[in-house]
Scaffold this active site. Sequence first.
Site, mmCIF file in Angstrom:
data_model
loop_
_atom_site.group_PDB
_atom_site.id
_atom_site.type_symbol
_atom_site.label_atom_id
_atom_site.label_comp_id
_atom_site.label_asym_id
_atom_site.label_seq_id
_atom_site.Cartn_x
_atom_site.Cartn_y
_atom_site.Cartn_z
ATOM 1 N N ILE A 263 -7.304 7.515 -1.021
ATOM 2 C CA ILE A 263 -7.147 6.065 -1.086
ATOM 3 C C ILE A 263 -7.989 5.549 0.080
ATOM 4 O O ILE A 263 -7.858 6.012 1.213
ATOM 5 C CB ILE A 263 -5.669 5.634 -0.993
ATOM 6 C CG1 ILE A 263 -5.497 4.116 -0.986
ATOM 7 C CG2 ILE A 263 -4.935 6.258 0.175
ATOM 8 C CD1 ILE A 263 -4.030 3.650 -1.148
ATOM 9 N N SER A 264 -8.912 4.626 -0.193
ATOM 10 C CA SER A 264 -9.848 4.194 0.853
ATOM 11 C C SER A 264 -9.117 3.543 2.015
ATOM 12 O O SER A 264 -8.006 3.029 1.873
ATOM 13 C CB SER A 264 -10.843 3.181 0.282
ATOM 14 O OG SER A 264 -11.561 3.710 -0.795
ATOM 15 N N GLN A 265 -9.786 3.545 3.157
ATOM 16 C CA GLN A 265 -9.274 2.875 4.357
ATOM 17 C C GLN A 265 -9.166 1.368 4.074
ATOM 18 O O GLN A 265 -10.085 0.781 3.492
ATOM 19 C CB GLN A 265 -10.278 3.146 5.469
ATOM 20 C CG GLN A 265 -9.883 2.633 6.823
ATOM 21 C CD GLN A 265 -10.949 2.949 7.868
ATOM 22 O OE1 GLN A 265 -11.794 3.824 7.663
ATOM 23 N NE2 GLN A 265 -10.902 2.227 8.955
ATOM 24 N N ARG B 75 0.814 -1.220 0.000
ATOM 25 C CA ARG B 75 0.000 0.000 0.000
ATOM 26 C C ARG B 75 0.847 1.270 0.000
ATOM 27 O O ARG B 75 0.438 2.293 -0.538
ATOM 28 C CB ARG B 75 -0.939 -0.013 1.217
ATOM 29 C CG ARG B 75 -1.994 1.102 1.209
ATOM 30 C CD ARG B 75 -3.000 0.907 2.337
ATOM 31 N NE ARG B 75 -4.119 1.848 2.261
ATOM 32 C CZ ARG B 75 -4.291 2.871 3.093
ATOM 33 N NH1 ARG B 75 -3.424 3.095 4.063
ATOM 34 N NH2 ARG B 75 -5.336 3.671 2.964
#
Length: 213
Positions: free
Chosen positions: A63-65, A37
């Site tokens: 950027i999503s959790q 990530r």
Amino acid sequence: MKDTFKHKGLRQQLVDVIKNKGITDTNVLKAIGKVPRHLFMDSGFLDHAYQDKAFPIASDQTISQPYTVAYQTELLQIKKGYKILEIGTGSGYQAAILCELGAKVYSIERQLELFKKTSKFLPKLGYRVKKFIFGDGYKGLPEEAPFDGIVVTAGAPFVPKPLLSQLKIGGRLVIPVGDNVQVMTLYIRNDVKEFEKHELGEFRFVPLLENKN
Ligand code: SAH
């Protein structure tokens, strides 16, 4: 940029955090443990890459959790070779997770800058998305339909009809619905005109924008 043992260790801790929050699908947890990530984020945020938090990327997007990505992915119940449409490519993190699970991924993004950046970046990491599309996710992707699953990674004010009609029988649409806060909603297409609807937890996403393309 590299992937090091330090990053791998941090990723394993993240997997444990997500597990403790209730994700049980071992393939999804494995994928979170594999995708680097930190390489999807601007360098200033490297230290934060393995916290379970959303972060800013280009074009005012996020950027999503990781928990949210895992949650949406788990709901899709992916099997190898499934054809999956993602709305909102963004950083490409969710798309990479889908690739790790063996899905054939199609991904639509309406921000030109992100579309260009991510469609170049993901292949460099070895993630072969079938098709990146620069366009409006409200329309889905009729020329490649039907899909085993569709995942929307931005908050939708309503459920776009084309997305429901582009599901296979038995296919699943995972979509956060709402304005300020979104309810994660799962639709399962049981028959041509019959959809099962499940309303799940509350989440916060950047908005799915209309008529901007
Ligand atoms: N899946 C991404 C999350 C990005 S945030 C990730 O893993 O990083 C949501 C993305 O949806 C943003 O990049 C935003 O530009 C995009 N988006 C918003 N409205 C859209 C639309 N109508 N069609 C396609 N993409 C859209």
